[in-house]
Design a protein around this motif. Structure first.
Motif, mmCIF file in Angstrom:
data_model
loop_
_atom_site.group_PDB
_atom_site.id
_atom_site.type_symbol
_atom_site.label_atom_id
_atom_site.label_comp_id
_atom_site.label_asym_id
_atom_site.label_seq_id
_atom_site.Cartn_x
_atom_site.Cartn_y
_atom_site.Cartn_z
ATOM 1 N N ILE A 275 1.196 15.122 -5.108
ATOM 2 C CA ILE A 275 1.028 13.659 -5.217
ATOM 3 C C ILE A 275 1.018 13.260 -6.697
ATOM 4 C CG2 ILE A 275 -0.560 11.731 -4.813
ATOM 5 C CD1 ILE A 275 -1.427 13.184 -2.214
ATOM 6 N N LYS A 276 0.317 14.062 -7.462
ATOM 7 C CA LYS A 276 0.217 13.774 -8.894
ATOM 8 C C LYS A 276 1.604 13.773 -9.532
ATOM 9 C CE LYS A 276 -2.635 15.029 -12.822
ATOM 10 N NZ LYS A 276 -3.501 16.058 -13.381
ATOM 11 N N SER A 277 2.415 14.734 -9.112
ATOM 12 C CA SER A 277 3.744 14.849 -9.724
ATOM 13 C C SER A 277 4.644 13.659 -9.385
ATOM 14 C CB SER A 277 4.418 16.149 -9.292
ATOM 15 O OG SER A 277 4.716 16.084 -7.920
ATOM 16 N N THR A 278 4.335 12.976 -8.273
ATOM 17 C CA THR A 278 5.164 11.805 -7.915
ATOM 18 C C THR A 278 4.783 10.572 -8.741
ATOM 19 O OG1 THR A 278 3.615 11.077 -6.232
ATOM 20 C CG2 THR A 278 5.377 12.568 -5.522
ATOM 21 N N ASP A 279 3.603 10.626 -9.332
ATOM 22 C CA ASP A 279 3.080 9.503 -10.112
ATOM 23 C C ASP A 279 2.950 8.232 -9.266
ATOM 24 O OD1 ASP A 279 2.011 8.690 -12.479
ATOM 25 O OD2 ASP A 279 3.893 7.835 -13.225
ATOM 26 N N ILE A 280 2.806 8.414 -7.982
ATOM 27 C CA ILE A 280 2.819 7.274 -7.048
ATOM 28 C C ILE A 280 1.663 6.307 -7.288
ATOM 29 C CG2 ILE A 280 1.463 8.401 -5.185
ATOM 30 C CD1 ILE A 280 3.516 7.216 -3.208
ATOM 31 N N LEU A 281 0.528 6.854 -7.774
ATOM 32 C CA LEU A 281 -0.641 5.999 -7.941
ATOM 33 C C LEU A 281 -0.515 5.058 -9.150
ATOM 34 C CD1 LEU A 281 -3.247 8.692 -6.976
ATOM 35 C CD2 LEU A 281 -2.957 6.487 -5.832
ATOM 36 N N ASN A 282 0.424 5.386 -9.997
ATOM 37 C CA ASN A 282 0.622 4.500 -11.152
ATOM 38 C C ASN A 282 1.755 3.510 -10.912
ATOM 39 O OD1 ASN A 282 -1.430 5.672 -12.648
ATOM 40 N ND2 ASN A 282 -0.097 7.392 -13.210
ATOM 41 N N LYS A 283 2.413 3.651 -9.783
ATOM 42 C CA LYS A 283 3.492 2.714 -9.473
ATOM 43 C C LYS A 283 2.915 1.469 -8.845
ATOM 44 C CE LYS A 283 7.006 6.248 -8.692
ATOM 45 N NZ LYS A 283 7.622 7.085 -7.649
ATOM 46 N N LYS A 284 3.591 0.352 -9.040
ATOM 47 C CA LYS A 284 3.106 -0.893 -8.440
ATOM 48 C C LYS A 284 3.855 -1.157 -7.148
ATOM 49 C CE LYS A 284 0.748 -3.094 -12.077
ATOM 50 N NZ LYS A 284 0.461 -4.333 -12.751
ATOM 51 N N ILE B 176 0.878 -1.174 0.000
ATOM 52 C CA ILE B 176 0.000 0.000 0.000
ATOM 53 C C ILE B 176 0.913 1.222 0.000
ATOM 54 C CG2 ILE B 176 -1.754 1.292 1.283
ATOM 55 C CD1 ILE B 176 -2.584 -1.424 2.546
ATOM 56 N N HIS B 177 0.680 2.105 -0.936
ATOM 57 C CA HIS B 177 1.506 3.318 -0.977
ATOM 58 C C HIS B 177 1.157 4.194 0.219
ATOM 59 C CE1 HIS B 177 3.069 2.316 -4.844
ATOM 60 N NE2 HIS B 177 1.854 2.276 -5.402
ATOM 61 N N ILE B 178 2.178 4.825 0.751
ATOM 62 C CA ILE B 178 1.937 5.705 1.893
ATOM 63 C C ILE B 178 2.707 7.005 1.721
ATOM 64 C CG2 ILE B 178 3.652 4.333 3.173
ATOM 65 C CD1 ILE B 178 1.300 5.780 5.367
ATOM 66 N N ILE B 179 2.051 8.076 2.008
ATOM 67 C CA ILE B 179 2.734 9.378 2.031
ATOM 68 C C ILE B 179 2.503 9.997 3.392
ATOM 69 C CG2 ILE B 179 2.853 11.692 1.040
ATOM 70 C CD1 ILE B 179 1.858 10.559 -1.582
ATOM 71 N N MET B 180 3.596 10.319 4.063
ATOM 72 C CA MET B 180 3.458 11.008 5.352
ATOM 73 C C MET B 180 3.447 12.515 5.071
ATOM 74 S SD MET B 180 6.172 8.593 7.323
ATOM 75 C CE MET B 180 6.657 9.805 8.515
ATOM 76 N N VAL B 181 2.477 13.189 5.683
ATOM 77 C CA VAL B 181 2.330 14.620 5.390
ATOM 78 C C VAL B 181 2.327 15.421 6.691
ATOM 79 C CG1 VAL B 181 0.805 16.391 4.416
ATOM 80 C CG2 VAL B 181 1.006 14.168 3.296
ATOM 81 N N TYR B 182 3.246 16.357 6.779
ATOM 82 C CA TYR B 182 3.222 17.321 7.906
ATOM 83 C C TYR B 182 2.555 18.582 7.354
ATOM 84 C CZ TYR B 182 4.883 19.764 12.080
ATOM 85 O OH TYR B 182 4.954 20.445 13.265
ATOM 86 N N PRO B 183 1.314 18.862 7.778
ATOM 87 C CA PRO B 183 0.560 19.947 7.138
ATOM 88 C C PRO B 183 1.041 21.328 7.597
ATOM 89 C CG PRO B 183 -0.705 19.030 8.922
ATOM 90 C CD PRO B 183 0.557 18.228 8.857
ATOM 91 N N PRO B 184 0.574 22.383 6.939
ATOM 92 C CA PRO B 184 0.981 23.724 7.366
ATOM 93 C C PRO B 184 0.458 24.018 8.781
ATOM 94 C CG PRO B 184 -0.135 23.786 5.234
ATOM 95 C CD PRO B 184 -0.339 22.422 5.780
ATOM 96 N N THR B 185 1.283 24.645 9.574
ATOM 97 C CA THR B 185 0.822 25.194 10.859
ATOM 98 C C THR B 185 1.306 26.636 10.897
ATOM 99 O OG1 THR B 185 2.774 24.276 11.919
ATOM 100 C CG2 THR B 185 0.739 23.066 12.242
ATOM 101 N N TYR B 186 0.565 27.468 11.547
ATOM 102 C CA TYR B 186 0.858 28.914 11.554
ATOM 103 C C TYR B 186 2.292 29.150 12.055
ATOM 104 C CZ TYR B 186 0.114 33.884 12.518
ATOM 105 O OH TYR B 186 0.207 35.247 12.545
#
Lengths: 482, 318
Positions: free
Chosen positions: B309-318, B234-244
């Motif tokens: 995410i789109k630019s990583t093309d991760i969803l097309n990777k196996k 399962i592909h996983i992306i860890m995201v630290y979102p913006p905080t003020y």
């Protein structure tokens, strides 16, 4: 240990089974089990203060014994004073030390002197006001020749520490409770079933009525400066039912548990909010304390005999002392004073014993005049409770002034209106049950409308469901702080 | 005495039967409820959630990542599992339930943050788990927190005690009557709020900042979770979102926290997207408090995230 806790739900059946199955043949063992259970019950809260109870027990047992051996008036007086000073000394120190020191300092500051005395960080031992008065009744009654001193230390220890009523009453008289420890208790099915029923009713009053009203009363009293008159009035009304549900609920549970162990405790509440005047209210509210003050303070002072001046003086003394008994705060003193002012006209016009029987004893509904007098008495009581609940006299005064304003007709505002409607609905159910059960020992003691066992059981299960569905956020019993 | 004990036992049995019946009615009803509290967890356990992309996290996921925008840009079906006020341990349980009852997702966007690996004493919103306490793993997780008591687990119906509204919801849902409907779109709760003053209060009460304490057990479990996702393909992306941004200065060990996430990502060869220094973090207008983006900010951030995410093309990777 709280009556409405899991700990107690485990503790009670264990003690019950040991009491009736393991030690039922031996009176001393039965009493010893009560002492052990009571000390565990109390020690669960803070074991250190068990030493205070034990010390009071030893002192009063010894004083009682010594009183029994002497007929010399001076010696008897000295012995009585030893008991009074020791018991009231503990109570005074733990409950009132800081109050007196702070007021002493304030008084000196007012007159321009600067004195420095530190107040202490004192923990108030739970129930000290209750067991102190109970043990005092023992030595005073022996002194008066109304009671023989006991030679049975275990029975006496059980009498002082009897766990169902140790921390919040009813304050039992030695003449009534102590002799019950001298005889072997026999299990009585009807008495035990009645005890269970009274426990259920007490839990309902505490968990459903008091705890739900507490949430709303706390919200109003904590934000009283920002609320309109109608909300303030309702806040006081909720507190009125909170304190009744809380304290009379505790008394019902205590009396019910005692019945499970074969004991009879005195009735502590008799539907006080159906009173037609304030004198009747005080005959129906916290009966064990009111009669204690009557017998050990009011009557020795002369009671309602003597001159007009002494009658007035005695009335004020008993109500102010009663207020002060509740806590070391001027709010309680004013509460007592206010009740004295309510009571005085009845006493002076000799109308204080007009309403002895419960309202509408032989009728289903009250007369119009009775309804009016009941509402007036209730309203006066609600106003007085504001002093009881407020943080300070200033807070109480601003609260009352807030009620008497033009916003009394505005819509009440609560942060959770659902909780408000829920509490109103529950109060209506509660008042109806209390009204139709007012001729009994407690509201559901007779249940004449339930002709069959099945109907009664359905009603009990209905109460249990109400308990579960409408349980308020658990609050401590108010009277623990006294 | 015999009669008394018999009476008590018979009455106890009748009471228990009544309580079991009520418990059953309320629990089954709540499992059908469409209310805000139960909608997501009910879909998870029903196996009807079935998303390609799962957004997992606390309120930082719940109010900041819009599935609508992700779906449009990535042309996928996503769902936001964000749980308000909850750190990693309850999030992990929710994911475990998802995995058990739903097909494997293609991608998990795991929102992390400063309080993500802390261990609170209380489980916020614990009543969402009430109808599911008997499910495997649920009580094991809830027992780690204050919330349900011993008696809640063992006496039927007791866990609903005092929750009149929930009991009514449960009973009515059995008849298809829903007093409240979850208005969130695929789990996302947009917050069209203006800036509140909570940050100023926080700053005033913590002038020297605060130290984030990451729980060791939570760190270990997080590592294992990432490893297991990798093993399950399962592909996983860890995201630290913006905080003020000014609020980040009050975190004394911010670097340590970020470095931990970077290390986990590196060790497991997964992507870690850090938006803590992104331009959004510098713009007060995108936040309603120092930790949460408002609707406008959330939309801006989700677009950015989706593009990345789109630019990583991760969803097309196996």
């Amino acid at each position: 240990m709280l009556f409405n806790s899991l700990d107690f739900a485990i503790f009670l059946p264990i003690v019950f089974l040991l009491y009736w199955f393991a030690v039922q043949k031996n009176l001393t063992l039965q009493n010893l089990l009560i002492v052990t259970a009571s000390y565990i019950f109390y020690g669960w809260w803070d074991w250190r203060f068990l030493s205070l109870i034990l010390f009071s027990t030893i002192i009063d047992f010894s004083v009682g014994k010594a009183l029994g051996k002497t007929t010399k008036i001076n010696k008897r007086k000295t012995l009585l004073w030893i008991s009074i000073i020791v018991n009231l000394g503990f109570l005074g120190f733990f409950k009132y030390y800081n109050f007196f020191i702070e007021n002493f300092i304030e008084a000196f500051t007012f007159f321009g002197s600067d004195i420095r005395i530190s107040s202490l960080n004192i923990i108030l031992p739970v129930g000290i006001s209750f067991y102190t008065f109970q043990t005092l009744s023992y030595t005073i009654d022996i002194y008066r020749g109304k009671l023989e001193p006991t030679k049975d230390f275990i029975a006496f220890t059980a009498f002082v520490s009897f766990f169902p009523q140790l921390v919040a009453g009813p304050i039992e008289r030695a003449t009534l409770l102590l002799p019950q420890f001298y005889v072997k208790r026999k299990f009585d099915y009807n008495k035990a079933i009645d005890g269970m029923r009274q426990i259920l009713w007490g839990l309902f009053k505490k968990v459903v009525i008091a705890d739900n009203c507490a949430l709303l009363a706390n919200e109003v009293f904590n934000n009283s400066h920002d609320l309109n008159a109608s909300t303030l009035f309702l806040g006081a009304l909720f507190f009125t039912f909170q304190i009744y549900g809380d304290f009379s609920g505790y008394s019902d549970i205590a009396i019910g548990i005692s019945r499970l162990f074969g004991f009879n405790l005195m009735k502590n509440f008799a539907f006080p909010y159906f009173s037609r005047d304030i004198a009747e209210f005080w005959r129906r509210w916290h009966i064990s304390l009111s009669t204690w003050f009557r017998d050990y303070l009011y009557i020795p002072l002369g009671g309602s005999r003597g001159s007009l001046g002494s009658k007035v003086r005695n009335t004020f003394i008993i109500f102010i002392v009663s207020g002060f008994w509740h806590g070391a705060n001027w709010t309680f003193v004013i509460w007592g004073l206010l009740n004295a002012l309510y009571f005085l006209p009845l006493l002076l016009t000799k109308n204080n014993r007009n309403n002895i029987e419960i309202i509408g004893f032989d009728r289903s509904w009250p007369s119009f005049k009775e309804v009016l007098s009941m509402f007036l008495t209730f309203f006066m009581t609600v106003l007085a409770w504001i002093f009881f609940r407020a943080e300070s006299v200033r807070h109480a005064m601003s609260y009352i002034l807030g009620i008497f304003s033009e916003t009394i007709i505005d819509k009440p505002i609560f942060s959770n209106m659902m909780s408000f409607y829920k509490a109103i609905g529950l109060l209506l159910i509660f008042i109806i049950i209390e009204w139709f059960g007012r001729r009994g020992e407690y509201a559901i003691s007779e249940m004449k409308w339930a002709k069959t066992k099945t109907l009664r059981w359905v009603f009990y299960i209905f109460l249990i469901l109400l308990l579960l569905v409408f349980a308020g956020k658990s609050q401590d019993f108010i009277y623990f702080q006294f | 005495m015999k009669k008394f004990i018999t009476t008590v036992i018979v009455f106890g049995i009748i009471s228990l039967i009544t309580l079991y019946t009520l418990d059953y009615l309320v629990s089954t009803g709540l499992r059908k409820s469409k209310s805000d509290t139960y909608n997501t967890i009910n879909k998870i356990v029903d196996g009807t959630l079935n998303a390609d992309i799962i957004i997992n996290g606390s309120s930082k996921a719940l109010v900041q990542v819009s599935p609508k925008i992700l779906d449009t840009i990535l042309n996928q079906n996503s769902y936001n599992l964000g749980m308000d006020g909850n750190e990693f341990i309850p999030q992990l349980l929710q994911y475990e339930l998802y995995k058990k009852y739903n097909p494997k997702p293609k991608l998990i966007i795991q929102i992390v943050g400063n309080d993500f690996l802390q261990k609170k004493e209380e489980l916020i919103g614990y009543m969402r788990f009430a109808p599911y306490l008997k499910l495997n793993g649920v009580s094991a997780m809830t027992e780690q927190y204050k919330g349900f008591s011993f008696i809640d687990y063992h006496l039927p119906f007791y866990r609903y005690s005092g929750y009149f509204g929930l009991i009514m919801d449960g009973l009515l849902s059995n008849f298809g009557i829903h007093r409240q409907i979850d208005l969130k779109y695929k789990g996302y709760q947009e917050k069209d709020y203006i800036w509140d003053n909570s940050f100023d209060k926080f700053k005033a009460s913590n002038p020297n900042g605060i130290q984030i304490k990451m729980n060791n057990s939570s760190k270990e479990k997080f590592n294992q979770y990432i490893e297991s996702l990798v093993q399950d393909n399962i592909h996983i992306i860890m995201v630290y979102p913006p905080t003020y941004l000014p609020s980040q200065d009050l975190i004394r060990n911010k670097k340590e926290v970020i470095n931990f996430y970077k290390a986990v990502a590196k060790n497991n060869n997964v992507l870690f997207l850090d938006y803590s220094s992104n331009f959004i973090s510098n713009e007060k207008k995108y936040f309603y408090n120092s930790q949460h983006l408002n609707k406008n900010g959330a939309e801006r951030f989700t677009k950015l995230l989706a593009e990345d995410i789109k630019s990583t093309d991760i969803l097309n990777k196996k």
